[in-house]
Design a protein around this motif. Sequence first.
Motif, mmCIF file in Angstrom:
data_model
loop_
_atom_site.group_PDB
_atom_site.id
_atom_site.type_symbol
_atom_site.label_atom_id
_atom_site.label_comp_id
_atom_site.label_asym_id
_atom_site.label_seq_id
_atom_site.Cartn_x
_atom_site.Cartn_y
_atom_site.Cartn_z
ATOM 1 N N LEU A 174 30.263 48.573 73.884
ATOM 2 C CA LEU A 174 29.930 49.994 73.902
ATOM 3 C C LEU A 174 29.489 50.466 72.519
ATOM 4 C CD1 LEU A 174 29.829 52.750 75.280
ATOM 5 C CD2 LEU A 174 32.261 53.010 74.759
ATOM 6 N N VAL A 175 30.210 50.035 71.485
ATOM 7 C CA VAL A 175 29.833 50.407 70.123
ATOM 8 C C VAL A 175 28.436 49.897 69.797
ATOM 9 C CG1 VAL A 175 30.358 50.015 67.677
ATOM 10 C CG2 VAL A 175 32.200 50.537 69.276
ATOM 11 N N LYS A 176 28.169 48.665 70.192
ATOM 12 C CA LYS A 176 26.833 48.102 69.957
ATOM 13 C C LYS A 176 25.767 48.904 70.685
ATOM 14 C CE LYS A 176 23.995 44.049 70.891
ATOM 15 N NZ LYS A 176 23.948 42.681 71.481
ATOM 16 N N SER A 177 26.051 49.270 71.933
ATOM 17 C CA SER A 177 25.086 50.033 72.725
ATOM 18 C C SER A 177 24.743 51.367 72.071
ATOM 19 C CB SER A 177 25.639 50.272 74.137
ATOM 20 O OG SER A 177 24.739 51.033 74.911
ATOM 21 N N VAL A 178 25.765 52.079 71.619
ATOM 22 C CA VAL A 178 25.544 53.378 70.979
ATOM 23 C C VAL A 178 24.765 53.213 69.677
ATOM 24 C CG1 VAL A 178 26.677 55.357 69.914
ATOM 25 C CG2 VAL A 178 27.566 54.432 72.050
ATOM 26 N N LEU A 179 25.102 52.191 68.885
ATOM 27 C CA LEU A 179 24.401 51.952 67.625
ATOM 28 C C LEU A 179 22.931 51.647 67.859
ATOM 29 C CD1 LEU A 179 27.004 49.813 65.632
ATOM 30 C CD2 LEU A 179 26.353 52.204 65.238
ATOM 31 N N VAL A 180 22.647 50.852 68.894
ATOM 32 C CA VAL A 180 21.250 50.529 69.207
ATOM 33 C C VAL A 180 20.496 51.779 69.648
ATOM 34 C CG1 VAL A 180 19.745 49.253 70.783
ATOM 35 C CG2 VAL A 180 21.713 48.120 69.751
ATOM 36 N N MET A 181 21.145 52.615 70.477
ATOM 37 C CA MET A 181 20.501 53.853 70.932
ATOM 38 C C MET A 181 20.131 54.754 69.769
ATOM 39 S SD MET A 181 22.671 55.061 74.224
ATOM 40 C CE MET A 181 23.074 53.938 75.542
ATOM 41 N N VAL A 182 21.081 54.943 68.878
ATOM 42 C CA VAL A 182 20.873 55.862 67.763
ATOM 43 C C VAL A 182 19.954 55.259 66.705
ATOM 44 C CG1 VAL A 182 22.027 57.120 65.904
ATOM 45 C CG2 VAL A 182 23.112 56.956 68.142
ATOM 46 N N GLY A 183 20.096 53.954 66.462
ATOM 47 C CA GLY A 183 19.343 53.328 65.380
ATOM 48 C C GLY A 183 17.903 53.005 65.704
ATOM 49 N N THR A 184 17.596 52.742 66.974
ATOM 50 C CA THR A 184 16.241 52.333 67.343
ATOM 51 C C THR A 184 15.170 53.320 66.892
ATOM 52 O OG1 THR A 184 17.034 51.051 69.227
ATOM 53 C CG2 THR A 184 14.718 51.702 69.255
ATOM 54 N N PRO A 185 15.273 54.614 67.230
ATOM 55 C CA PRO A 185 14.216 55.545 66.793
ATOM 56 C C PRO A 185 14.156 55.726 65.277
ATOM 57 C CG PRO A 185 16.047 56.740 67.794
ATOM 58 C CD PRO A 185 16.285 55.293 68.057
ATOM 59 N N LEU A 186 15.249 55.431 64.583
ATOM 60 C CA LEU A 186 15.269 55.599 63.129
ATOM 61 C C LEU A 186 14.542 54.453 62.415
ATOM 62 C CD1 LEU A 186 18.966 56.784 62.598
ATOM 63 C CD2 LEU A 186 16.900 58.199 62.752
ATOM 64 N N PHE A 187 14.649 53.237 62.978
ATOM 65 C CA PHE A 187 14.085 52.062 62.315
ATOM 66 C C PHE A 187 12.845 51.505 62.995
ATOM 67 C CE2 PHE A 187 18.676 52.046 61.340
ATOM 68 C CZ PHE A 187 18.613 52.080 59.949
ATOM 69 N N ALA A 188 12.449 52.085 64.119
ATOM 70 C CA ALA A 188 11.316 51.548 64.882
ATOM 71 C C ALA A 188 10.050 51.425 64.039
ATOM 72 C CB ALA A 188 11.048 52.428 66.108
ATOM 73 N N ARG A 189 9.750 52.445 63.281
ATOM 74 C CA ARG A 189 8.519 52.432 62.480
ATOM 75 C C ARG A 189 8.558 51.338 61.422
ATOM 76 N NH1 ARG A 189 7.069 58.014 59.722
ATOM 77 N NH2 ARG A 189 7.200 58.576 61.939
ATOM 78 N N HIS A 190 9.734 51.076 60.872
ATOM 79 C CA HIS A 190 9.859 50.108 59.780
ATOM 80 C C HIS A 190 9.795 48.666 60.273
ATOM 81 C CE1 HIS A 190 10.892 53.429 57.114
ATOM 82 N NE2 HIS A 190 11.795 53.827 57.999
ATOM 83 N N ILE A 191 10.081 48.421 61.541
ATOM 84 C CA ILE A 191 10.082 47.051 62.062
ATOM 85 C C ILE A 191 8.905 46.791 63.000
ATOM 86 C CG2 ILE A 191 12.586 46.844 61.835
ATOM 87 C CD1 ILE A 191 12.870 47.380 64.799
ATOM 88 N N GLY A 192 7.966 47.718 63.055
ATOM 89 C CA GLY A 192 6.778 47.526 63.880
ATOM 90 C C GLY A 192 7.027 47.609 65.369
#
Length: 254
Positions: A174-192
Amino acid sequence: MITTALDSIIRKDSLIIAFLFVGVVVWFSYLISSKLTFGRIHGSAIAITLGLLLAYFAGLDTGGSKGVADYPLLAGVSIMGGAMFRDFAIIATAFGVDTDDLKKAGLVGASSVIIGVVLSFVVGAVVAVVFGYTDAVSVTTIGAGAATYIVGPVTGAALGASSEVIALSIAAGLVKSVLVMVGTPLFARHIGLDNPQAAMVYGGLMGTTSGVAGGLAATDPKLVPYGAMTATFYTGVGCLLAPSVLFFMVRGLM
């Protein structure tokens, strides 16, 4: 008369009441996701969090061990949340995937699924050892939970892990799921992360279907099907590898 009738309904239709209860929790969770987080945290993650909180406080109130199912009105939740319905849902998800779709991601997409499962498992297993778990069953279950909160309980049930360890594996996922949800839009541009191929690789590496779907929805809704596709395979591969190959490796090492 009314009390007798209600008691009869509760006893005969406890599973229907459980579906109604879970439906209300899910509806409320998606309402919170939409109104308070504007879709950045997926409704399924909020629903799981609420479920864990309700189980915790129900245990404190009743002194029981089945969460909300210790209340007579919600006794059907123990059936709905049991292994039969859980495994049925997993199998249904696996049958809903067309293996030909995975080929579209190429060798890189297929490899990302294996790499993602093994990498997440290793991280979870190391954390389990650091926190004092030394038996192969517990380490494997928690490591599987770090893959996803579905792989964890499936692995724990297959290996005979304790309920406490299975709960930890769910919490890790669950912790991983929440981190991925929140982190994806923040780092998407930086990782292409801006095209279908990248989304499929990302889904294979991260693996948590709800986390990937929620994160990609906040990044670019058009990418959601591609990431969710490999993330679904990730869950299936994890359920196959964790209680078998990975467990034997952990047992051999420990």
